[in-house]
Design a protein around this motif. Structure first.
Motif, PDB file in Angstrom:
ATOM      1  N   LYS A 136       0.853  -1.198   0.000  1.00 50.96           N
ATOM      2  CA  LYS A 136       0.000   0.000   0.000  1.00 50.96           C
ATOM      3  C   LYS A 136       0.891   1.252   0.000  1.00 50.96           C
ATOM      4  O   LYS A 136       0.611   2.231  -0.709  1.00 50.96           O
ATOM      5  CB  LYS A 136      -0.899  -0.038   1.246  1.00 50.96           C
ATOM      6  CG  LYS A 136      -2.052   0.920   1.200  1.00 50.96           C
ATOM      7  CD  LYS A 136      -3.071   0.505   2.237  1.00 50.96           C
ATOM      8  CE  LYS A 136      -4.250   1.427   2.394  1.00 50.96           C
ATOM      9  NZ  LYS A 136      -4.375   2.544   1.533  1.00 50.96           N
ATOM     10  N   GLY A 161       2.294   1.730  -3.428  1.00 52.60           N
ATOM     11  CA  GLY A 161       1.283   1.848  -4.483  1.00 52.60           C
ATOM     12  C   GLY A 161       1.134   0.567  -5.290  1.00 52.60           C
ATOM     13  O   GLY A 161       0.356   0.501  -6.250  1.00 52.60           O
ATOM     14  N   GLN A 217       8.065  -0.798  -8.063  1.00 54.66           N
ATOM     15  CA  GLN A 217       7.210  -0.939  -6.866  1.00 54.66           C
ATOM     16  C   GLN A 217       7.368  -2.328  -6.230  1.00 54.66           C
ATOM     17  O   GLN A 217       7.361  -2.462  -5.009  1.00 54.66           O
ATOM     18  CB  GLN A 217       5.745  -0.691  -7.229  1.00 54.66           C
ATOM     19  CG  GLN A 217       5.452   0.801  -7.416  1.00 54.66           C
ATOM     20  CD  GLN A 217       4.059   1.057  -7.973  1.00 54.66           C
ATOM     21  OE1 GLN A 217       3.536   0.243  -8.738  1.00 54.66           O
ATOM     22  NE2 GLN A 217       3.477   2.191  -7.624  1.00 54.66           N
ATOM     23  N   GLN A 237       2.752   8.537  -2.831  1.00 59.70           N
ATOM     24  CA  GLN A 237       3.588   7.357  -2.530  1.00 59.70           C
ATOM     25  C   GLN A 237       4.926   7.786  -1.924  1.00 59.70           C
ATOM     26  O   GLN A 237       5.430   7.156  -0.990  1.00 59.70           O
ATOM     27  CB  GLN A 237       3.817   6.536  -3.806  1.00 59.70           C
ATOM     28  CG  GLN A 237       2.544   5.836  -4.289  1.00 59.70           C
ATOM     29  CD  GLN A 237       2.557   5.499  -5.772  1.00 59.70           C
ATOM     30  OE1 GLN A 237       3.467   5.901  -6.507  1.00 59.70           O
ATOM     31  NE2 GLN A 237       1.529   4.798  -6.210  1.00 59.70           N
TER      32      GLN A 237
END
Ligand SMILES: Nc1ncnc2c1ncn2[C@@H]1O[C@H](COP(=O)(O)OP(=O)(O)OP(=O)(O)O)[C@@H](O)[C@H]1O
Length: 557
Positions: A455, A458, A488, A515
Protein backbone atom coordinates in the motif's frame (compact mmCIF):
# COMPACT_ATOMS: atom_id res chain seq x y z
CA UNK A 1 31.76 -14.51 -22.08
CA UNK A 2 34.40 -15.36 -19.53
CA UNK A 3 37.23 -17.58 -20.57
CA UNK A 4 37.23 -20.94 -18.78
CA UNK A 5 39.94 -21.07 -16.16
CA UNK A 6 40.01 -24.78 -15.55
CA UNK A 7 42.36 -25.88 -18.30
CA UNK A 8 45.13 -26.04 -15.74
CA UNK A 9 43.43 -28.85 -13.80
CA UNK A 10 45.50 -31.97 -14.23
CA UNK A 11 43.98 -35.35 -14.84
CA UNK A 12 45.25 -36.47 -11.43
CA UNK A 13 43.38 -33.61 -9.75
CA UNK A 14 40.29 -34.40 -11.83
CA UNK A 15 40.52 -38.06 -10.87
CA UNK A 16 40.81 -37.20 -7.21
CA UNK A 17 37.73 -34.93 -7.51
CA UNK A 18 35.61 -37.68 -9.04
CA UNK A 19 36.98 -40.07 -6.44
CA UNK A 20 35.92 -37.72 -3.65
CA UNK A 21 32.48 -37.42 -5.19
CA UNK A 22 32.06 -41.18 -5.49
CA UNK A 23 33.46 -41.69 -2.00
CA UNK A 24 30.19 -40.27 -0.67
CA UNK A 25 28.47 -43.39 -1.99
CA UNK A 26 31.23 -45.79 -1.06
CA UNK A 27 28.86 -48.37 0.44
CA UNK A 28 26.74 -48.56 -2.69
CA UNK A 29 29.80 -48.59 -4.91
CA UNK A 30 31.43 -51.39 -2.90
CA UNK A 31 28.24 -53.38 -3.37
CA UNK A 32 28.50 -52.81 -7.15
CA UNK A 33 32.05 -54.19 -7.16
CA UNK A 34 31.16 -57.17 -5.05
CA UNK A 35 28.36 -57.90 -7.51
CA UNK A 36 30.81 -57.35 -10.38
CA UNK A 37 33.23 -59.94 -9.00
CA UNK A 38 30.39 -62.42 -8.47
CA UNK A 39 28.99 -61.73 -11.92
CA UNK A 40 32.49 -62.26 -13.37
CA UNK A 41 32.93 -65.55 -11.54
CA UNK A 42 29.46 -66.76 -12.46
CA UNK A 43 30.05 -65.83 -16.11
CA UNK A 44 33.24 -67.85 -16.09
CA UNK A 45 31.52 -70.89 -14.61
CA UNK A 46 29.77 -71.05 -17.97
CA UNK A 47 32.78 -72.24 -20.04
CA UNK A 48 33.82 -74.61 -17.25
CA UNK A 49 30.35 -76.16 -17.20
CA UNK A 50 30.28 -76.38 -21.00
CA UNK A 51 33.77 -77.95 -20.97
CA UNK A 52 32.58 -80.65 -18.60
CA UNK A 53 29.43 -81.25 -20.65
CA UNK A 54 31.52 -81.70 -23.83
CA UNK A 55 33.91 -84.02 -22.02
CA UNK A 56 30.95 -86.14 -20.91
CA UNK A 57 29.45 -86.13 -24.41
CA UNK A 58 32.79 -86.99 -26.08
CA UNK A 59 33.22 -89.86 -23.65
CA UNK A 60 29.66 -90.90 -24.49
CA UNK A 61 28.81 -90.79 -20.79
CA UNK A 62 25.18 -89.72 -20.82
CA UNK A 63 24.39 -89.68 -17.15
CA UNK A 64 22.41 -87.65 -14.64
CA UNK A 65 25.60 -85.55 -14.11
CA UNK A 66 24.96 -83.89 -17.48
CA UNK A 67 21.51 -82.90 -16.34
CA UNK A 68 22.97 -81.42 -13.17
CA UNK A 69 25.65 -79.57 -15.15
CA UNK A 70 23.09 -78.13 -17.56
CA UNK A 71 21.01 -77.02 -14.59
CA UNK A 72 24.12 -75.44 -13.06
CA UNK A 73 24.95 -73.56 -16.28
CA UNK A 74 21.36 -72.27 -16.47
CA UNK A 75 21.46 -71.23 -12.80
CA UNK A 76 24.74 -69.43 -13.49
CA UNK A 77 23.19 -67.56 -16.40
CA UNK A 78 20.19 -66.55 -14.31
CA UNK A 79 22.40 -65.51 -11.40
CA UNK A 80 24.60 -63.28 -13.54
CA UNK A 81 21.44 -61.63 -14.93
CA UNK A 82 20.11 -61.06 -11.40
CA UNK A 83 23.43 -59.57 -10.30
CA UNK A 84 23.33 -57.21 -13.26
CA UNK A 85 19.86 -55.98 -12.32
CA UNK A 86 21.02 -55.39 -8.72
CA UNK A 87 23.94 -53.34 -10.06
CA UNK A 88 21.59 -51.31 -12.23
CA UNK A 89 19.37 -50.61 -9.22
CA UNK A 90 22.30 -49.31 -7.19
CA UNK A 91 23.59 -47.19 -10.08
CA UNK A 92 20.12 -45.71 -10.56
CA UNK A 93 20.06 -44.74 -6.87
CA UNK A 94 23.52 -43.14 -7.10
CA UNK A 95 22.50 -41.21 -10.24
CA UNK A 96 19.43 -39.85 -8.46
CA UNK A 97 21.53 -38.89 -5.44
CA UNK A 98 24.09 -37.11 -7.62
CA UNK A 99 21.32 -35.03 -9.24
CA UNK A 100 19.81 -34.03 -5.91
CA UNK A 101 23.20 -33.40 -4.32
CA UNK A 102 24.31 -31.06 -7.10
CA UNK A 103 20.89 -29.39 -7.34
CA UNK A 104 20.91 -28.61 -3.61
CA UNK A 105 24.56 -27.53 -3.71
CA UNK A 106 23.81 -25.11 -6.57
CA UNK A 107 20.72 -23.73 -4.83
CA UNK A 108 22.56 -23.37 -1.52
CA UNK A 109 25.71 -21.85 -2.97
CA UNK A 110 24.38 -19.49 -5.65
CA UNK A 111 23.15 -16.73 -3.30
CA UNK A 112 26.35 -17.03 -1.28
CA UNK A 113 28.83 -16.88 -4.16
CA UNK A 114 31.64 -14.41 -3.77
CA UNK A 115 30.50 -11.83 -6.29
CA UNK A 116 33.85 -10.05 -6.30
CA UNK A 117 35.57 -13.24 -7.51
CA UNK A 118 32.85 -13.98 -10.06
CA UNK A 119 32.70 -10.53 -11.60
CA UNK A 120 34.15 -11.82 -14.85
CA UNK A 121 31.32 -14.33 -15.23
CA UNK A 122 27.75 -13.96 -16.32
CA UNK A 123 26.06 -16.13 -13.71
CA UNK A 124 23.10 -17.31 -15.83
CA UNK A 125 25.69 -18.61 -18.30
CA UNK A 126 27.83 -20.11 -15.58
CA UNK A 127 25.00 -22.18 -14.15
CA UNK A 128 24.60 -23.90 -17.54
CA UNK A 129 27.28 -26.22 -16.12
CA UNK A 130 24.46 -27.96 -14.24
CA UNK A 131 23.51 -29.79 -17.45
CA UNK A 132 26.69 -31.77 -17.01
CA UNK A 133 24.83 -33.71 -14.31
CA UNK A 134 23.25 -35.58 -17.23
CA UNK A 135 26.67 -36.32 -18.78
CA UNK A 136 27.91 -37.49 -15.40
CA UNK A 137 24.87 -39.71 -14.88
CA UNK A 138 25.25 -41.15 -18.36
CA UNK A 139 28.93 -41.89 -18.00
CA UNK A 140 28.61 -43.05 -14.39
CA UNK A 141 26.94 -46.24 -15.50
CA UNK A 142 29.85 -47.02 -17.80
CA UNK A 143 32.38 -45.88 -15.21
CA UNK A 144 30.99 -47.93 -12.36
CA UNK A 145 29.55 -50.98 -14.12
CA UNK A 146 30.77 -51.56 -17.64
CA UNK A 147 34.41 -50.52 -17.29
CA UNK A 148 35.11 -52.35 -13.98
CA UNK A 149 33.17 -55.38 -15.24
CA UNK A 150 35.30 -55.42 -18.39
CA UNK A 151 38.54 -55.05 -16.44
CA UNK A 152 37.53 -57.78 -13.97
CA UNK A 153 36.44 -60.00 -16.85
CA UNK A 154 39.79 -59.52 -18.62
CA UNK A 155 41.79 -60.19 -15.45
CA UNK A 156 39.77 -63.23 -14.39
CA UNK A 157 39.76 -64.55 -17.96
CA UNK A 158 43.53 -64.24 -18.21
CA UNK A 159 43.96 -65.99 -14.85
CA UNK A 160 41.59 -68.77 -15.92
CA UNK A 161 43.54 -69.28 -19.12
CA UNK A 162 46.63 -69.87 -16.99
CA UNK A 163 45.02 -73.07 -15.77
CA UNK A 164 45.10 -74.36 -19.34
CA UNK A 165 48.72 -73.37 -19.87
CA UNK A 166 51.03 -70.87 -18.05
CA UNK A 167 52.05 -69.40 -21.41
CA UNK A 168 48.56 -67.91 -21.76
CA UNK A 169 48.93 -65.76 -18.66
CA UNK A 170 52.44 -64.53 -19.43
CA UNK A 171 51.32 -63.38 -22.86
CA UNK A 172 48.11 -61.85 -21.57
CA UNK A 173 49.91 -59.87 -18.87
CA UNK A 174 52.48 -58.41 -21.27
CA UNK A 175 49.69 -57.18 -23.52
CA UNK A 176 47.79 -55.72 -20.58
CA UNK A 177 50.89 -53.85 -19.47
CA UNK A 178 51.27 -52.31 -22.92
CA UNK A 179 47.66 -51.09 -22.88
CA UNK A 180 48.05 -49.64 -19.38
CA UNK A 181 51.18 -47.75 -20.45
CA UNK A 182 49.48 -46.33 -23.54
CA UNK A 183 46.53 -45.12 -21.47
CA UNK A 184 48.87 -43.73 -18.83
CA UNK A 185 50.76 -41.60 -21.36
CA UNK A 186 47.84 -40.41 -23.49
CA UNK A 187 45.18 -39.73 -20.87
CA UNK A 188 46.49 -36.32 -19.73
CA UNK A 189 46.16 -35.01 -23.27
CA UNK A 190 42.78 -36.75 -23.60
CA UNK A 191 41.48 -34.91 -20.54
CA UNK A 192 42.85 -31.56 -21.71
CA UNK A 193 41.22 -31.89 -25.13
CA UNK A 194 37.99 -33.08 -23.53
CA UNK A 195 37.96 -29.94 -21.34
CA UNK A 196 38.62 -27.74 -24.37
CA UNK A 197 35.79 -29.36 -26.29
CA UNK A 198 33.49 -28.78 -23.34
CA UNK A 199 34.57 -25.13 -23.06
CA UNK A 200 33.53 -24.48 -26.64
CA UNK A 201 30.26 -26.32 -26.06
CA UNK A 202 29.50 -23.90 -23.23
CA UNK A 203 30.66 -20.93 -25.28
CA UNK A 204 28.17 -21.91 -27.98
CA UNK A 205 25.41 -22.31 -25.41
CA UNK A 206 26.37 -19.02 -23.75
CA UNK A 207 26.33 -17.24 -27.08
CA UNK A 208 22.84 -18.57 -27.93
CA UNK A 209 21.68 -17.47 -24.50
CA UNK A 210 23.10 -14.02 -25.13
CA UNK A 211 21.40 -13.88 -28.55
CA UNK A 212 18.11 -15.01 -27.03
CA UNK A 213 18.41 -12.44 -24.24
CA UNK A 214 18.93 -9.60 -26.69
CA UNK A 215 16.79 -11.11 -29.44
CA UNK A 216 15.19 -7.80 -30.38
CA UNK A 217 18.60 -6.31 -31.12
CA UNK A 218 19.23 -9.08 -33.62
CA UNK A 219 15.70 -9.02 -34.98
CA UNK A 220 15.73 -5.32 -35.75
CA UNK A 221 19.37 -5.17 -36.85
CA UNK A 222 20.23 -4.16 -40.36
CA UNK A 223 21.25 -6.91 -42.74
CA UNK A 224 23.88 -8.60 -40.58
CA UNK A 225 25.75 -11.88 -40.54
CA UNK A 226 27.32 -11.20 -37.15
CA UNK A 227 25.30 -13.89 -35.33
CA UNK A 228 26.24 -16.47 -37.98
CA UNK A 229 29.89 -15.47 -38.13
CA UNK A 230 30.28 -15.62 -34.36
CA UNK A 231 28.54 -19.00 -34.17
CA UNK A 232 30.72 -20.21 -37.02
CA UNK A 233 33.88 -19.05 -35.23
CA UNK A 234 32.99 -20.86 -32.00
CA UNK A 235 31.84 -23.98 -33.87
CA UNK A 236 35.14 -24.06 -35.76
CA UNK A 237 37.06 -23.97 -32.49
CA UNK A 238 34.77 -26.68 -31.11
CA UNK A 239 35.35 -28.92 -34.12
CA UNK A 240 39.12 -28.35 -33.89
CA UNK A 241 39.17 -29.24 -30.17
CA UNK A 242 36.97 -32.25 -30.76
CA UNK A 243 39.14 -33.51 -33.60
CA UNK A 244 42.16 -33.25 -31.30
CA UNK A 245 40.27 -35.13 -28.62
CA UNK A 246 39.25 -37.81 -31.06
CA UNK A 247 42.88 -38.18 -32.14
CA UNK A 248 43.77 -39.10 -28.56
CA UNK A 249 40.83 -41.49 -28.38
CA UNK A 250 41.97 -43.02 -31.67
CA UNK A 251 45.42 -43.81 -30.25
CA UNK A 252 43.71 -45.48 -27.31
CA UNK A 253 41.20 -47.31 -29.55
CA UNK A 254 44.02 -48.62 -31.74
CA UNK A 255 45.99 -49.83 -28.75
CA UNK A 256 42.92 -51.75 -27.62
CA UNK A 257 42.32 -53.13 -31.09
CA UNK A 258 45.96 -54.28 -31.28
CA UNK A 259 45.53 -55.89 -27.87
CA UNK A 260 42.43 -57.66 -29.14
CA UNK A 261 44.11 -58.81 -32.34
CA UNK A 262 47.23 -60.04 -30.61
CA UNK A 263 45.39 -61.86 -27.86
CA UNK A 264 43.04 -63.54 -30.38
CA UNK A 265 45.88 -64.63 -32.66
CA UNK A 266 48.17 -65.73 -29.87
CA UNK A 267 45.55 -67.58 -27.93
CA UNK A 268 44.20 -69.35 -30.99
CA UNK A 269 47.67 -70.32 -32.25
CA UNK A 270 48.71 -71.34 -28.77
CA UNK A 271 45.44 -73.23 -28.26
CA UNK A 272 45.70 -75.10 -31.58
CA UNK A 273 49.38 -75.93 -30.93
CA UNK A 274 48.60 -77.22 -27.45
CA UNK A 275 45.63 -79.18 -28.80
CA UNK A 276 47.61 -80.81 -31.62
CA UNK A 277 50.40 -81.63 -29.18
CA UNK A 278 47.63 -83.10 -27.02
CA UNK A 279 48.64 -80.93 -24.05
CA UNK A 280 44.99 -79.89 -23.80
CA UNK A 281 41.89 -81.82 -24.87
CA UNK A 282 39.12 -80.61 -27.18
CA UNK A 283 36.91 -79.66 -24.25
CA UNK A 284 39.67 -77.46 -22.80
CA UNK A 285 40.30 -75.98 -26.26
CA UNK A 286 36.63 -74.99 -26.72
CA UNK A 287 36.43 -73.69 -23.15
CA UNK A 288 39.59 -71.61 -23.58
CA UNK A 289 38.10 -70.20 -26.80
CA UNK A 290 34.95 -69.20 -24.91
CA UNK A 291 37.15 -67.42 -22.35
CA UNK A 292 39.06 -65.69 -25.14
CA UNK A 293 35.78 -64.56 -26.72
CA UNK A 294 34.70 -63.19 -23.31
CA UNK A 295 38.02 -61.31 -23.01
CA UNK A 296 37.63 -59.89 -26.50
CA UNK A 297 34.06 -58.77 -25.74
CA UNK A 298 35.37 -57.03 -22.60
CA UNK A 299 38.14 -55.32 -24.54
CA UNK A 300 35.54 -54.12 -27.03
CA UNK A 301 33.48 -52.71 -24.17
CA UNK A 302 36.54 -50.87 -22.91
CA UNK A 303 37.11 -49.41 -26.37
CA UNK A 304 33.61 -48.01 -26.74
CA UNK A 305 33.52 -46.70 -23.20
CA UNK A 306 36.91 -45.05 -23.24
CA UNK A 307 35.52 -41.55 -23.97
CA UNK A 308 33.09 -41.90 -21.07
CA UNK A 309 35.98 -41.68 -18.62
CA UNK A 310 36.94 -38.29 -20.03
CA UNK A 311 33.29 -37.29 -20.16
CA UNK A 312 32.78 -37.98 -16.46
CA UNK A 313 36.02 -36.25 -15.43
CA UNK A 314 35.09 -33.21 -17.50
CA UNK A 315 31.52 -33.22 -16.19
CA UNK A 316 32.66 -33.15 -12.54
CA UNK A 317 35.13 -30.38 -13.33
CA UNK A 318 32.39 -28.30 -14.95
CA UNK A 319 29.80 -28.98 -12.25
CA UNK A 320 32.30 -27.92 -9.61
CA UNK A 321 32.70 -24.56 -11.26
CA UNK A 322 29.63 -23.53 -9.29
CA UNK A 323 29.46 -26.33 -6.73
CA UNK A 324 32.94 -25.48 -5.45
CA UNK A 325 33.13 -21.81 -6.31
CA UNK A 326 34.29 -19.48 -3.56
CA UNK A 327 31.55 -18.28 -1.24
CA UNK A 328 31.60 -14.90 0.39
CA UNK A 329 33.30 -14.30 3.69
CA UNK A 330 31.09 -14.18 6.75
CA UNK A 331 31.88 -13.19 10.32
CA UNK A 332 30.32 -14.49 13.50
CA UNK A 333 28.74 -11.44 15.15
CA UNK A 334 24.96 -11.36 14.82
CA UNK A 335 23.52 -7.91 14.22
CA UNK A 336 20.73 -7.78 16.77
CA UNK A 337 17.25 -7.78 15.20
CA UNK A 338 15.93 -5.61 18.03
CA UNK A 339 18.02 -2.54 17.14
CA UNK A 340 15.91 0.15 15.49
CA UNK A 341 18.96 1.78 13.90
CA UNK A 342 22.74 1.55 13.59
CA UNK A 343 25.59 4.01 13.23
CA UNK A 344 27.81 3.82 10.16
CA UNK A 345 31.32 5.04 9.72
CA UNK A 346 33.74 4.92 6.79
CA UNK A 347 37.35 5.64 7.71
CA UNK A 348 39.63 6.24 4.76
CA UNK A 349 37.90 3.56 2.67
CA UNK A 350 39.22 2.79 -0.82
CA UNK A 351 38.00 0.05 -3.10
CA UNK A 352 38.74 -1.24 -6.60
CA UNK A 353 36.89 -3.84 -8.64
CA UNK A 354 40.15 -4.26 -10.53
CA UNK A 355 43.51 -3.14 -9.13
CA UNK A 356 44.13 -0.88 -12.12
CA UNK A 357 40.97 1.14 -11.59
CA UNK A 358 40.12 2.44 -8.10
CA UNK A 359 36.37 3.09 -7.75
CA UNK A 360 36.22 4.54 -4.22
CA UNK A 361 39.02 6.73 -2.90
CA UNK A 362 39.63 7.69 0.72
CA UNK A 363 35.99 7.88 1.74
CA UNK A 364 35.42 9.29 5.23
CA UNK A 365 31.93 9.68 6.59
CA UNK A 366 29.90 9.30 9.76
CA UNK A 367 26.20 8.57 9.88
CA UNK A 368 24.67 8.58 13.36
CA UNK A 369 21.87 6.22 14.40
CA UNK A 370 18.61 7.10 12.70
CA UNK A 371 20.21 9.71 10.43
CA UNK A 372 19.57 10.03 6.69
CA UNK A 373 22.50 10.28 4.26
CA UNK A 374 21.85 11.28 0.67
CA UNK A 375 24.55 10.37 -1.88
CA UNK A 376 24.61 12.35 -5.09
CA UNK A 377 26.88 12.27 -8.10
CA UNK A 378 26.90 11.76 -11.83
CA UNK A 379 26.67 8.36 -13.50
CA UNK A 380 29.71 6.19 -12.75
CA UNK A 381 30.75 8.31 -9.76
CA UNK A 382 30.67 5.29 -7.42
CA UNK A 383 27.29 5.73 -5.65
CA UNK A 384 26.12 2.15 -6.15
CA UNK A 385 29.55 0.81 -5.23
CA UNK A 386 29.41 2.69 -1.93
CA UNK A 387 25.95 1.27 -1.18
CA UNK A 388 27.07 -2.23 -2.13
CA UNK A 389 29.94 -1.99 0.37
CA UNK A 390 27.29 -1.77 3.11
CA UNK A 391 25.72 -5.06 2.06
CA UNK A 392 28.99 -6.88 2.78
CA UNK A 393 29.36 -7.85 -0.89
CA UNK A 394 32.99 -6.76 -1.08
CA UNK A 395 35.56 -7.51 1.55
CA UNK A 396 38.83 -6.51 -0.03
CA UNK A 397 38.64 -2.77 0.58
CA UNK A 398 41.21 -0.78 2.48
CA UNK A 399 40.33 1.42 5.47
CA UNK A 400 37.52 0.71 7.94
CA UNK A 401 33.79 0.31 7.55
CA UNK A 402 32.18 0.15 10.98
CA UNK A 403 28.59 -0.64 11.87
CA UNK A 404 27.86 0.35 15.46
CA UNK A 405 31.62 0.56 15.94
CA UNK A 406 32.24 -3.05 14.81
CA UNK A 407 34.07 -3.81 11.54
CA UNK A 408 31.59 -4.92 8.87
CA UNK A 409 33.75 -8.01 8.16
CA UNK A 410 33.00 -9.30 11.70
CA UNK A 411 29.25 -9.51 11.13
CA UNK A 412 27.48 -12.67 10.15
CA UNK A 413 26.54 -11.70 6.61
CA UNK A 414 23.03 -13.19 6.74
CA UNK A 415 22.17 -11.32 9.94
CA UNK A 416 23.55 -8.10 8.43
CA UNK A 417 21.38 -8.49 5.33
CA UNK A 418 18.34 -9.51 7.39
CA UNK A 419 18.58 -6.18 9.20
CA UNK A 420 19.18 -4.16 6.03
CA UNK A 421 16.52 -2.99 3.64
CA UNK A 422 18.29 -3.28 0.30
CA UNK A 423 17.17 -1.80 -3.00
CA UNK A 424 19.85 -1.89 -5.68
CA UNK A 425 19.64 -1.75 -9.46
CA UNK A 426 21.13 -5.24 -9.67
CA UNK A 427 18.10 -6.88 -8.06
CA UNK A 428 15.40 -8.34 -10.20
CA UNK A 429 12.09 -10.07 -10.54
CA UNK A 430 12.15 -13.85 -10.95
CA UNK A 431 9.64 -16.25 -12.43
CA UNK A 432 7.20 -16.91 -9.62
CA UNK A 433 4.03 -15.51 -8.07
CA UNK A 434 3.76 -11.91 -6.89
CA UNK A 435 3.74 -13.19 -3.32
CA UNK A 436 6.88 -15.28 -3.83
CA UNK A 437 8.59 -12.30 -5.45
CA UNK A 438 7.75 -10.08 -2.51
CA UNK A 439 8.36 -12.34 0.46
CA UNK A 440 10.63 -15.05 -0.99
CA UNK A 441 8.50 -17.30 1.19
CA UNK A 442 10.08 -16.02 4.42
CA UNK A 443 8.15 -17.78 7.15
CA UNK A 444 7.73 -15.04 9.77
CA UNK A 445 6.22 -12.50 7.36
CA UNK A 446 2.45 -12.11 7.46
CA UNK A 447 0.29 -11.26 4.46
CA UNK A 448 -1.04 -8.24 6.40
CA UNK A 449 2.48 -6.85 6.66
CA UNK A 450 3.14 -7.51 2.97
CA UNK A 451 -0.03 -5.77 1.88
CA UNK A 452 0.68 -2.83 4.21
CA UNK A 453 4.08 -2.39 2.47
CA UNK A 454 2.43 -2.77 -0.95
CA UNK A 455 0.00 0.00 0.00
CA UNK A 456 2.89 2.34 0.83
CA UNK A 457 4.58 1.82 -2.55
CA UNK A 458 1.28 1.85 -4.48
CA UNK A 459 1.76 -1.75 -5.63
CA UNK A 460 -1.55 -2.74 -4.02
CA UNK A 461 -3.50 -1.19 -6.92
CA UNK A 462 -1.62 -3.37 -9.42
CA UNK A 463 -2.12 -6.52 -7.32
CA UNK A 464 -5.84 -5.86 -6.91
CA UNK A 465 -6.17 -5.61 -10.70
CA UNK A 466 -4.54 -9.00 -11.33
CA UNK A 467 -6.94 -11.92 -11.98
CA UNK A 468 -5.12 -14.05 -9.40
CA UNK A 469 -3.92 -11.24 -7.16
CA UNK A 470 -0.90 -12.27 -5.10
CA UNK A 471 -0.92 -15.69 -6.80
CA UNK A 472 -0.42 -14.26 -10.30
CA UNK A 473 2.76 -15.51 -11.90
CA UNK A 474 5.32 -12.96 -13.06
CA UNK A 475 7.61 -13.53 -16.05
CA UNK A 476 11.33 -13.91 -15.60
CA UNK A 477 12.89 -10.44 -15.17
CA UNK A 478 9.35 -9.07 -15.03
CA UNK A 479 9.31 -9.04 -18.82
CA UNK A 480 5.74 -7.95 -19.41
CA UNK A 481 5.36 -5.40 -16.66
CA UNK A 482 6.05 -1.68 -16.75
CA UNK A 483 9.10 -0.03 -15.19
CA UNK A 484 7.01 1.54 -12.43
CA UNK A 485 5.45 -1.77 -11.36
CA UNK A 486 8.86 -3.42 -11.45
CA UNK A 487 10.20 -0.68 -9.20
CA UNK A 488 7.21 -0.94 -6.87
CA UNK A 489 7.71 -4.71 -6.53
CA UNK A 490 11.41 -4.35 -5.73
CA UNK A 491 10.74 -1.49 -3.31
CA UNK A 492 7.98 -3.42 -1.53
CA UNK A 493 10.28 -6.44 -1.27
CA UNK A 494 12.98 -4.23 0.28
CA UNK A 495 10.54 -2.78 2.83
CA UNK A 496 9.25 -6.13 4.06
CA UNK A 497 10.60 -7.06 7.48
CA UNK A 498 12.25 -5.03 10.25
CA UNK A 499 15.39 -3.09 9.45
CA UNK A 500 17.92 -1.03 11.34
CA UNK A 501 19.62 0.10 8.13
CA UNK A 502 18.11 1.15 4.80
CA UNK A 503 20.38 1.08 1.73
CA UNK A 504 18.52 2.16 -1.37
CA UNK A 505 19.30 3.31 -4.87
CA UNK A 506 16.75 5.79 -6.23
CA UNK A 507 13.84 4.65 -4.01
CA UNK A 508 11.62 7.60 -5.00
CA UNK A 509 11.84 7.22 -8.77
CA UNK A 510 8.53 6.43 -10.52
CA UNK A 511 6.52 7.16 -7.33
CA UNK A 512 3.82 9.83 -7.26
CA UNK A 513 3.73 12.48 -4.53
CA UNK A 514 1.43 10.47 -2.25
CA UNK A 515 3.59 7.36 -2.53
CA UNK A 516 6.76 9.38 -1.88
CA UNK A 517 5.22 10.88 1.24
CA UNK A 518 4.00 7.49 2.44
CA UNK A 519 7.45 5.97 1.94
CA UNK A 520 9.14 8.83 3.79
CA UNK A 521 6.65 8.63 6.64
CA UNK A 522 7.21 4.87 6.97
CA UNK A 523 11.03 5.18 7.02
CA UNK A 524 10.94 8.09 9.46
CA UNK A 525 8.53 6.23 11.73
CA UNK A 526 10.80 3.17 11.78
CA UNK A 527 13.71 5.36 12.84
CA UNK A 528 16.21 3.28 10.81
CA UNK A 529 19.47 4.72 9.54
CA UNK A 530 18.88 5.55 5.87
CA UNK A 531 21.52 5.78 3.15
CA UNK A 532 20.13 6.49 -0.29
CA UNK A 533 21.07 7.79 -3.69
CA UNK A 534 18.58 10.02 -5.45
CA UNK A 535 18.41 12.51 -8.26
CA UNK A 536 14.95 13.53 -7.08
CA UNK A 537 14.74 17.07 -5.65
CA UNK A 538 12.15 15.67 -3.27
CA UNK A 539 14.98 14.16 -1.18
CA UNK A 540 16.90 17.37 -0.76
CA UNK A 541 15.28 18.41 2.48
CA UNK A 542 14.82 14.93 3.91
CA UNK A 543 18.48 14.10 4.49
CA UNK A 544 20.49 15.03 7.55
CA UNK A 545 23.63 14.98 5.39
CA UNK A 546 24.31 15.04 1.67
CA UNK A 547 27.54 14.04 -0.01
CA UNK A 548 28.46 14.24 -3.67
CA UNK A 549 30.74 11.67 -5.21
CA UNK A 550 32.98 12.56 -8.12
CA UNK A 551 35.18 9.88 -9.66
CA UNK A 552 34.93 7.82 -6.47
CA UNK A 553 35.87 10.67 -4.11
CA UNK A 554 33.74 12.88 -1.90
CA UNK A 555 33.64 16.23 -3.64
CA UNK A 556 33.62 19.33 -1.45
CA UNK A 557 33.13 21.79 -4.31
N1 LIG B 1 31.09 -5.16 -11.06
C1 LIG B 1 31.90 -4.23 -11.53
N2 LIG B 1 33.10 -4.54 -12.03
C2 LIG B 1 33.94 -3.62 -12.50
N3 LIG B 1 33.65 -2.31 -12.54
C3 LIG B 1 32.45 -1.91 -12.06
C4 LIG B 1 31.51 -2.85 -11.54
N4 LIG B 1 30.41 -2.18 -11.13
C5 LIG B 1 30.66 -0.88 -11.40
N5 LIG B 1 31.88 -0.71 -11.95
C6 LIG B 1 32.51 0.55 -12.33
O1 LIG B 1 32.67 1.30 -11.15
C7 LIG B 1 32.41 2.68 -11.40
C8 LIG B 1 31.36 3.18 -10.43
O2 LIG B 1 30.15 2.50 -10.74
P1 LIG B 1 28.83 2.71 -9.88
O3 LIG B 1 27.79 1.80 -10.43
O4 LIG B 1 29.17 2.60 -8.45
O5 LIG B 1 28.49 4.21 -10.23
P2 LIG B 1 27.14 5.00 -9.97
O6 LIG B 1 27.55 6.32 -9.45
O7 LIG B 1 26.21 4.20 -9.14
O8 LIG B 1 26.58 5.11 -11.44
P3 LIG B 1 25.02 5.09 -11.91
O9 LIG B 1 24.40 6.33 -11.36
O10 LIG B 1 25.12 5.13 -13.40
O11 LIG B 1 24.47 3.85 -11.37
C9 LIG B 1 32.00 2.78 -12.86
O12 LIG B 1 33.13 3.18 -13.60
C10 LIG B 1 31.61 1.37 -13.23
O13 LIG B 1 31.90 1.12 -14.58
Amino acid sequence: MAKEKYLETTITQALSKIFRLLWLDKKDISAIYIYSVFAGLVALSLPLGIQSIITFVMAAQMSTSIGILIAMVLTGTFLSGWLQVRQLEIIEKIEQKIFVRYAMEYAHRLPKLDISKLDAYHLPELVNRFIDVASLQKSLHKLLVDIPASIIQILLGTILLAFYHPLFIAFGLVLLLIVVLIIRFTSARGFKTSMETSNYKYQTLGWFEEMARSIKTFKYARDTRFHLDKTDAISTKYVRARTEHFAVLKVQYWSMISFKLLITAAMLILGVTLLTQQQINIGQFIASDIVIIAIIASVEKLIVNMDQVYESLTAVEKLNKVAQADVEHTGSIILSPTKPSVSISFEDVSFAYHPSNIQLKNINLEVAKGEWLLIKGSSGAGKTTLLRMLTGAFQDFTGKILIDGIPIRNYDIDSLRNQTSILLGHQNIFEGTVLQNLSLCTEDISLEHISAMAKITGLDVFIQGLPNGYDSVLDPVGKRISAIIRHQILLTRALIGKHSLVVMEEPFSFLNQVQKDDLTAKLKADGSTVIITSKDDYCQNLADQTITLKNGEISYE
